[in-house]
Design an enzyme around this catalytic site. Structure first.
Site, PDB file in Angstrom:
ATOM      1  N   TYR A 100      54.386  47.040  35.951  1.00  0.00           N
ATOM      2  CA  TYR A 100      55.871  46.614  35.776  1.00  0.00           C
ATOM      3  C   TYR A 100      56.440  47.822  35.374  1.00  0.00           C
ATOM      4  CZ  TYR A 100      53.541  42.212  37.809  1.00  0.00           C
ATOM      5  OH  TYR A 100      53.090  41.786  39.154  1.00  0.00           O
ATOM      6  N   PRO A 153      56.051  31.860  45.768  1.00  0.00           N
ATOM      7  CA  PRO A 153      55.921  30.103  45.882  1.00  0.00           C
ATOM      8  C   PRO A 153      57.253  30.193  46.167  1.00  0.00           C
ATOM      9  CG  PRO A 153      56.082  30.315  43.808  1.00  0.00           C
ATOM     10  CD  PRO A 153      56.039  32.507  43.821  1.00  0.00           C
ATOM     11  N   LEU A 154      58.438  31.091  46.307  1.00  0.00           N
ATOM     12  CA  LEU A 154      59.637  30.922  46.815  1.00  0.00           C
ATOM     13  C   LEU A 154      60.629  32.051  47.868  1.00  0.00           C
ATOM     14  CD1 LEU A 154      62.005  30.046  43.574  1.00  0.00           C
ATOM     15  CD2 LEU A 154      60.675  28.707  45.087  1.00  0.00           C
ATOM     16  N   PHE A 184      63.780  32.992  49.573  1.00  0.00           N
ATOM     17  CA  PHE A 184      64.471  32.797  50.388  1.00  0.00           C
ATOM     18  C   PHE A 184      64.336  31.032  50.959  1.00  0.00           C
ATOM     19  CE2 PHE A 184      63.714  31.383  54.976  1.00  0.00           C
ATOM     20  CZ  PHE A 184      65.044  31.681  55.399  1.00  0.00           C
ATOM     21  N   LEU A 185      63.729  30.703  50.320  1.00  0.00           N
ATOM     22  CA  LEU A 185      63.132  29.575  50.113  1.00  0.00           C
ATOM     23  C   LEU A 185      63.920  28.213  49.425  1.00  0.00           C
ATOM     24  CD1 LEU A 185      59.510  29.283  50.386  1.00  0.00           C
ATOM     25  CD2 LEU A 185      61.048  28.592  52.778  1.00  0.00           C
ATOM     26  N   HIS A 215      44.068  44.148  39.288  1.00  0.00           N
ATOM     27  CA  HIS A 215      45.882  44.422  40.382  1.00  0.00           C
ATOM     28  C   HIS A 215      45.070  44.637  41.286  1.00  0.00           C
ATOM     29  CE1 HIS A 215      50.430  44.031  39.555  1.00  0.00           C
ATOM     30  NE2 HIS A 215      49.969  43.979  40.499  1.00  0.00           N
TER      31      HIS A 215
END
Length: 333
Positions: A58, A220-221, A225-226, A124
């Site tokens: 990252y 998880p989102l 979008f969620l 990874h």
């Protein structure tokens, strides 16, 4: 915050984690601010979130350096998960599972993170040119050397792109995990799991539950979008991967609005200050006591909001309503 345990070593972590990738990688570079990111990590720790999920790629490297500034002051408050096995080149990413590289990568991560031990060290990606047993054996040596406490596999992106693939598309991952278990215990698996990407429920999550392996639920989102904060057709910056993602076209975002509407209805029943994002995270938490959602966040507000999902309890009617929502449309691969 509620604590959950993962792996045979019963490592204790907060029920909700913090995905640190968006602070330094993948999403719009114009929105990355080191000062905001530092405040976000501190706010998450203050809210009881102790699992900080990062990786050497990252940035590359900059996200670990950023976390190192926090860990220098607050190491006792944090559970550090980082990853090795991917090298970032000019416009490409390649796997490297050679034991000599794994050892060097771990030492470099320890320096950047300003710590003497990594709580969870994840592979990874497996290197197709190196037997996974060799890579995993080198990682096990790091545990024996006291540099790492536990090992995990990151299976984000490993799901088969073929619709209806057996086992939710994770059969190859499970075979790989079985081989790794013969060498050294797997303490955690990180893979996608959300209301609109539930494929891991079919085989991967039960495999983990049966073996006491923790499950870190990535995205998880649904990449935002969620949360209900994204507008269909609103567009993304050119360097944001969602600008090229099949589920984030204006057409598909509009088609999938019933999912957000359902989460919003449930949130409203639980109180005016409850959000669709918290309902989405609470659904992930309800999948089992070994499941820890790891939502990404770049701002303090979102990190604190996500942490509060740990106290939201969905009833049977809520879960039934979510189960009855239409399946997400558009490819997720």
């Amino acid at each position: 915050m509620e604590r959950r345990t993962i792996g045979a070593a019963a490592l204790g972590v907060g029920a909700v984690g913090l995905g640190c990738m968006p602070m330094s990688w993948a999403y719009s570079a114009s929105q990355r601010r080191g000062d905001h990111s530092l405040r976000t990590v501190h706010a998450a720790l203050d809210a009881g979130v102790n699992l900080l999920d990062t990786a050497d790629m990252y940035g590359p490297f900059t996200n670990e350096l950023l976390l190192g500034r926090v860990l220098k002051e607050r190491r006792a408050d944090a559970f550090v998960s980082t990853k090795c096995g991917l090298l970032v080149g000019d416009g490409h990413v390649v796997a490297n599972g050679r034991p000599s590289y794994v050892r060097r990568a771990c030492d470099a991560s320890l320096r950047r993170l300003q710590t003497d031990v990594i709580d969870l060290y994840q592979l990874h990606r497996a290197d197709p040119e190196v037997p996974v047993e060799e890579t995993w054996g080198a990682m096990a040596d790091l545990v024996r050397a006291g540099k790492v406490r536990a090992l995990g596999l990151c299976a984000v992106g490993a799901r088969s792109a073929r619709r209806g693939a057996p086992g939710g598309g994770y059969e190859g991952t499970i075979r790989q995990l079985e081989r790794m278990q013969q060498v050294f215990p797997v303490s955690a698996v990180e893979a996608e799991l959300s209301v609109w990407s539930p494929e891991a429920l079919e085989r991967l999550l039960p495999w983990c539950a049966a073996r006491g392996v923790g499950f870190l639920a990535a995205m998880p989102l649904g990449s935002g979008f969620l949360t209900g904060t994204l507008t269909p057709g609103g567009g993304f910056e050119a360097d944001d991967p969602r600008a090229r993602h099949p589920r984030f076209t204006a057409e598909m975002m509009a088609a999938n609005q019933p999912l957000v509407a359902g989460l919003r209805r449930i949130a409203a029943r639980h109180g005016a200050d409850v959000t669709p994002a918290q309902v989405a995270l609470a659904w992930v938490l309800s999948r089992g006591p070994h499941v820890i959602p790891v939502p990404g966040a770049k701002r303090e507000r979102w990190a604190v909001e996500n942490a509060r999902a740990a106290v939201l309890r969905l009833g049977a009617a809520d879960l039934a309503e979510i189960a009855a929502l239409p399946a997400a449309r558009g490819s997720w691969d």
